[in-house]
Design an enzyme around this catalytic site. Structure first.
Site, mmCIF file in Angstrom:
data_model
loop_
_atom_site.group_PDB
_atom_site.id
_atom_site.type_symbol
_atom_site.label_atom_id
_atom_site.label_comp_id
_atom_site.label_asym_id
_atom_site.label_seq_id
_atom_site.Cartn_x
_atom_site.Cartn_y
_atom_site.Cartn_z
ATOM 1 N N PHE A 206 0.952 -1.194 -0.313
ATOM 2 C CA PHE A 206 0.053 0.075 -0.164
ATOM 3 C C PHE A 206 0.765 1.223 -0.043
ATOM 4 C CE2 PHE A 206 -2.150 -3.486 1.668
ATOM 5 C CZ PHE A 206 -3.561 -3.527 0.967
ATOM 6 N N ILE B 111 -14.903 1.472 -15.773
ATOM 7 C CA ILE B 111 -14.624 0.432 -14.800
ATOM 8 C C ILE B 111 -14.214 -0.988 -15.617
ATOM 9 C CG2 ILE B 111 -15.577 -1.118 -12.770
ATOM 10 C CD1 ILE B 111 -15.133 1.974 -12.069
ATOM 11 N N ASN C 146 -13.153 -3.735 -14.596
ATOM 12 C CA ASN C 146 -13.508 -5.212 -13.972
ATOM 13 C C ASN C 146 -14.336 -4.868 -12.597
ATOM 14 O OD1 ASN C 146 -13.965 -7.643 -12.222
ATOM 15 N ND2 ASN C 146 -12.188 -8.244 -13.638
ATOM 16 N N GLN D 53 -11.352 -3.472 -4.620
ATOM 17 C CA GLN D 53 -10.338 -2.370 -4.075
ATOM 18 C C GLN D 53 -11.346 -1.433 -3.286
ATOM 19 O OE1 GLN D 53 -7.375 -0.351 -6.046
ATOM 20 N NE2 GLN D 53 -8.045 -1.318 -7.962
ATOM 21 N N GLY E 237 -7.609 3.084 -6.753
ATOM 22 C CA GLY E 237 -7.040 2.766 -5.557
ATOM 23 C C GLY E 237 -7.083 3.680 -4.370
ATOM 24 N N GLU E 238 -6.685 4.964 -4.469
ATOM 25 C CA GLU E 238 -6.595 5.970 -3.488
ATOM 26 C C GLU E 238 -8.180 6.500 -3.044
ATOM 27 O OE1 GLU E 238 -3.827 5.653 -2.721
ATOM 28 O OE2 GLU E 238 -2.593 5.610 -4.631
#
Lengths: 326, 745
Positions: free
Chosen positions: B249, B636, B638, B645, B711-712
């Site tokens: 991370f 998007i 997937n 996530q 992710g963030e």
């Protein structure tokens, strides 16, 4: 981890003889605490006597008590039908402790004898009178939010981490011990010590003594019980404070009460005076609050744990409310 | 054109291409390479926070069974890239570089490696490590950020465009004159990484000048660059393998002392050396979210228009290396505020260097900003959602240019509907269920939709399969799966016939996996490489069958053994024939962002998180009962791994809000929370169902795929959503995380 010898005992007396003769030897059962301490070098036994094969894991009636063998697994006790029917407080406390995996390894005897989780005890480079007498107490002036508010000394302010023991002290259990000089029994409340000037001694057991069982006397405390554990997440954390309570109710009147706190002292903390306050009173929040006030008499906080002075009585009140409604 | 056809695989919830390997244990992580002659390294750490080593007794350790070497600063071989000791006194205190392990006798933080024991088994190395005895000349240390002497601007301040540079629009600190104002200080404690897989490396000198590293890293080529430089080797002589990464991370975005140490140990012993950190060492040797103090001043008009914001922060760094992050970036662009100032500072203390931790600085900054927004909404007696809508920005107020895309209002609406925002009461403590007070809160997140340059190679194999390669890594989000989906749609090929290989420094160029940029960057390179391969195959097939010459690339069809054309079955070229041509069926493509678009638009992903919490009236325990996370993250790729996530990021936010807290005893400069008994992360019982909503609208400016990154923003804004919900439940505003029962009882 240091190098050590490992022997497996098949008879209690043989195990006791080895440990009584050799001050560097230690019993090992589930090992859920001892192995961690050995990995960190906090405990360095030269010899481990494995007692897992001793016939000490039965849960059975003995006269006016339920006898729980010292090697009974925490999970087995928590799920035992007799325990759940007659001593549900014990089952609740066990289920509040550790994780499923640990409860499947940890034994009743080992649970009682687990060492404090004080960070200074675990870090070899910081002072700790319990680990190394004379080095001082790191927690006294250090980070002490998890530490004792009752019965501490200037040598040690650590708390005992067991949940199960809080229930057992409330239930007036008796510990059965075998030693080099024979068998003896001691009230559960006398098993653990306050730190005083010798915090290195957690219990009143003598060298070589082995806990073989715990007797839980029959009691009217099978219905109105609760174990309230306050922790920083929903599961798998040591208690900030915990409260084990049991009530014997006649309608809404309290005939008798058993109260103990965990996470507040070097031993599971029985609250005899507060119990007396409740006798004959109605089972109301006001009564519970009065008992909790009595329970907190003599409490003393350190720099980071003053919140326990409020949290502990609140946990008691909440536990009593839940127990009364059960 | 093919890409305009309805995507078949992009967007679908395809199972992970490596899922079977992961759940059966076949996936090989960096600590699982068993090389001939493998030896094991264990690090010994300093017990003081600052000073010098005055003596080191390694005799007992060196003589212990199985020990091959004990490396210390007294006997370590010269590492060519290590610079002479001592700092340039004219430079600011924080400027420096990575720790040069075993280079001198100086101690810069507690648990700094002072020795490496290498033995033939891990157990023997661990035993011998305990025998190393050190003595120190201690010096006074400072590990408390708030007591640090000087708060410094960063080196990054020299670049006026940096989010760490001082910024102002309108009047500075204009909030002070506001009639309706909020002025609050916030603290984020040190938070630790602790992915499931601890950091590990196996270092192998295959020859005196050829080094192979099986390493936990988020960037194979960044790691290669660091250690090639450290050992003065050509980059091609260093090979870094990180095929599988067990969660990272930000902690593997930097090179750390244990990696240098393992390479030194392998050099000294002439054997490959494996070194895996202990859980305890994960607290001190691989970075963490830095302890950060923040202050926000905000003023608004009575009808809910923000007139000014000032946001200041001070983050900690080490005494030997500057670490900075974009803590104040969100404040500059999220709300319409005519007067706005940000001031970012750092302070050097005697701890190891921090590093980005998911959401990084933006998550830290969002806790302050989104808490302050809530405080102001209460002051104005406004619904916090309505307050945000009244200050919504339709173009970037920082750079005065349009957003590439922004669908945050859609996220607000979707989230409010799903959490049941209508049930929320403005008055704190108004909702109660038995002994539990209920509250609702929201927090907004944003992160730059970064895209860099990357190369991808694509090759047709004689079996009719297509192999793509790129040096990128997959730290857990399912990169290989997403890339396979993109390639499948572009090539018109069954995903089962596509292999995407990653995690090796020798593969085509890619940056590290971090900053939500991998799909934006590598995903586009995969699409471009797939297109280029298709066109090259078409052209090469034309030599065998003229029909291919005039066909569109999208009409090329792969069968078991032949390339053929849509609607023209007679046009067939066997793979075996095709691949006889030199350089046949192979392309290497580099993709770069469109510089003009990047100048013209501000590109960000957006998220909003809504929390429903219950707080016990007597015990102060907080339970998150429901979380809704809504994201405008572009296309998007997937839906299953993307939602995964988002959920993981939300659970990380629960940890931030309610429990994560690494505590140092400043007297010793050592952590007292050094294992999972003392450092709490959420368990299953702490994680409610997290409902995820994606707007799923493509961004035409970031790349052709339309992605923006997830992710963030999955973590940014979660902690304030929970903190605001706790306030709504209790009326207590906790401005220092985590919100533990002691702060509420």
């Amino acid at each position: 981890m240091n190098q050590f010898q490992y022997v497996r005992a098949t008879k209690p007396q043989a195990a006791i003889e080895v440990v009584a003769k050799d001050p560097t030897a230690a019993f090992i059962a589930g090992g859920t605490n001892l192995v961690d301490l050995m990995k960190r070098g906090v405990m360095t036994p030269q010899k481990l006597v494995d007692i897992n094969r001793l016939p000490l894991n039965k849960i059975e009636r003995q006269g006016n008590a339920l006898r729980v063998g010292a090697l009974a697994l925490n999970s087995a006790v928590a799920n035992d039908a007799q325990v759940r029917e007659h001593h549900p407080l014990l089952a609740l406390a066990l289920q509040a402790g550790a994780s499923g995996q640990l409860r499947n390894m940890a034994t009743v005897g080992g649970n009682m004898l687990q060492r404090t989780r004080c960070a200074y005890f675990y870090d070899l480079s910081m002072p700790c009178n319990k680990r190394q007498p004379g080095t001082g107490c790191g927690a006294l002036e250090g980070i002490n939010r998890m530490h004792a508010i009752f019965g501490a000394s200037d040598k040690c302010i650590a708390v005992h981490p067991s949940d199960m023991s809080v229930a057992l002290v409330a239930l007036d259990a008796t510990v059965l011990v075998s030693g080099p000089k024979g068998d003896r029994q001691l009230p559960f409340a006398d098993l653990h010590r306050l730190p005083g000037n010798t915090p290195e001694k957690d219990t009143n057991l003598l060298p070589g003594e082995l806990i073989t069982a715990v007797d839980i006397p029959d009691s009217p405390f099978a219905k109105h019980v609760h174990y309230q554990k306050v922790r920083e997440r929903a599961s798998y954390a040591f208690a900030l404070v915990s409260a084990a309570v049991a009530l014997d109710l006649d309608g809404n009147t309290i005939k008798a009460a058993r109260l103990a706190l965990g996470g507040v002292a070097h031993k599971p903390w029985r609250l005899a005076a507060a119990e007396q306050v409740l006798v004959g009173q109605p089972a109301t929040e006001a009564s519970f609050r009065r008992a909790a006030e009595v329970a907190m008499q003599g409490a003393k906080a350190f720099k980071h744990n003053a919140f326990k002075l409020k949290l502990a009585p609140n946990a008691l009140v909440q536990a009593l409310k839940t127990a009364a409604a059960a | 054109m093919k890409e305009q056809a309805q995507p078949k695989h992009i967007g679908a919830g395809m199972n992970r291409v490596d899922g079977f390997q992961k759940v059966t244990g076949a996936a090989k992580y960096s600590a699982e390479y068993e090389l001939p002659g493998l030896a094991y390294g264990v690090l010994v750490g300093s017990t003081v926070a600052k000073g010098r080593i005055t003596s080191l007794d390694t005799k007992a350790a060196a003589g212990a069974p199985g020990v091959l070497a004990v490396v210390t600063h007294l006997n370590s071989p010269k590492v060519p890239g290590f610079t002479p000791s001592g700092k340039d006194p004219s430079q600011p205190q924080t400027v420096g570089g990575r720790l040069q392990v075993f280079h001198d006798d100086k101690i810069r933080f507690s648990d700094q490696p002072i020795a490496l024991v290498v033995a033939d088994t891990l157990e023997r190395a661990r035993y011998a490590a305990r025998l190393v005895k050190a003595q120190y000349a201690k010096e006074a240390h400072q590990t408390n950020l708030l007591e640090a002497k000087s708060f410094l601007p960063t080196q990054a301040k020299q670049n006026p465009k940096s989010p760490m540079a001082d910024y102002q629009r309108g009047q500075g600190d204009a909030y002070q004159g506001g009639a309706l104002k909020v002025e609050s200080e916030y603290i984020i404690p040190t938070e630790m990484h602790h992915p499931m897989e601890m950091q590990s490396i196996t270092a192998h000198w295959e020859a005196a000048d050829r080094l192979t590293l099986y390493d936990k890293t988020q960037g194979t080529q960044g790691t290669r660059r660091d250690f090639a430089k450290e050992w003065n080797l050509p980059e091609e002589n260093v090979k870094v393998v990180a095929t599988f990464v067990g969660g990272a991370f930000g902690n593997a975005l930097h090179s750390w002392p244990h990696e240098s140490a393992a390479i030194i140990g392998a050099k000294v012993t002439g054997r490959p050396v494996k070194l895996m950190l202990t859980r305890e060492q994960m607290f001190t040797l691989v970075g963490y979210r830095p302890y950060t103090w923040q202050k926000i001043g905000m003023s608004a008009t009575a009808d809910g228009k923000i007139t000014a914001i000032t946001h200041e922060s001070v983050g900690q760094t080490s005494s030997y290396e500057e670490f900075t992050e974009s803590t104040l970036a969100q404040t500059r662009m999220m709300y319409q505020a005519p007067n706005l100032a940000t001031r970012y500072r750092i302070a050097a203390v005697d701890v190891s260097t921090p590093i980005w931790m998911r959401g990084p600085g933006e998550a830290t900054g969002a806790f302050a900003l989104e808490s302050a927004m809530d405080e102001m909404a209460y002051l104005l007696k406004l619904d916090p959602l309505e307050f945000r809508l009244r200050n919504y920005t339709d173009q970037d107020p920082e750079k005065n240019r349009p957003w590439s895309t922004k669908f945050l209002k859609e996220c607000y609406q979707a989230g409010a509907d799903r959490i049941g925002w209508r049930k929320r009461q403005l008055q704190p403590g108004a909702l109660r269920e038995g002994d539990w007070l209920l509250g609702y809160g929201m927090g907004v997140g944003t992160f730059g939709a970064h895209r860099g340059a990357a190369q991808v190679s694509a090759r047709l194999l004689p079996t009719g399969r297509v192999l793509l390669q790129c040096a990128t890594t997959d730290i857990g989000p399912g990169t290989g799966t997403a890339m396979t989906q993109i390639a499948a749609d572009t090539l018109g090929l069954d995903p089962a016939r596509i292999t995407f290989e990653l995690g090796q420094s020798g593969f085509p160029k890619a940056g590290s996996q971090g900053g939500s940029s991998t799909v934006n960057t590598v995903g586009q390179a995969v699409q471009d490489a797939s297109r280029a391969l298709l066109d090259k195959l078409r052209q090469q097939a034309a030599a065998g069958n003229a029909a291919f010459g005039s066909a569109a690339p999208a009409d090329v069809v792969f069968t078991d053994k032949h390339l053929t054309l849509k609607g023209n079955d007679a046009a067939r070229v066997a793979y075996a024939d095709l691949l006889r041509q030199p350089d046949a069926g192979f392309v290497l493509v580099e993709s770069k962002p469109d510089g003009a678009d990047q100048q013209k638009y501000s590109m960000y992903s957006f998220s909003v998180h809504f929390a429903e919490v219950a707080v016990h009236v007597l015990t102060g325990e907080v339970r998150v009962r429901k979380l809704v996370s809504c994201a405008d993250a572009g296309t998007i790729v997937n839906e299953k791994t993307a939602a995964n996530q988002m959920k993981g990021g939300a659970v990380g936010g629960i940890g931030m809000a309610l429990m994560e807290h690494a505590i140092i005893d400043d007297r010793y400069g050592r952590y007292v929370t050094k294992d999972f008994a003392d450092y709490h992360v959420p368990v299953h019982a702490d994680a409610p169902a997290v409902e995820v909503y994606f707007v799923n609208q493509p961004d035409p400016h970031v790349n052709a795929l339309g992605t923006k990154g997830i992710g963030e923003i999955a973590t940014i804004g979660v902690a304030p959503a929970i903190a605001n919900a706790v306030f709504n439940a209790t009326g207590k505003r906790v401005r220092e995380l985590p919100i533990t029962p002691d702060k509420l009882v």
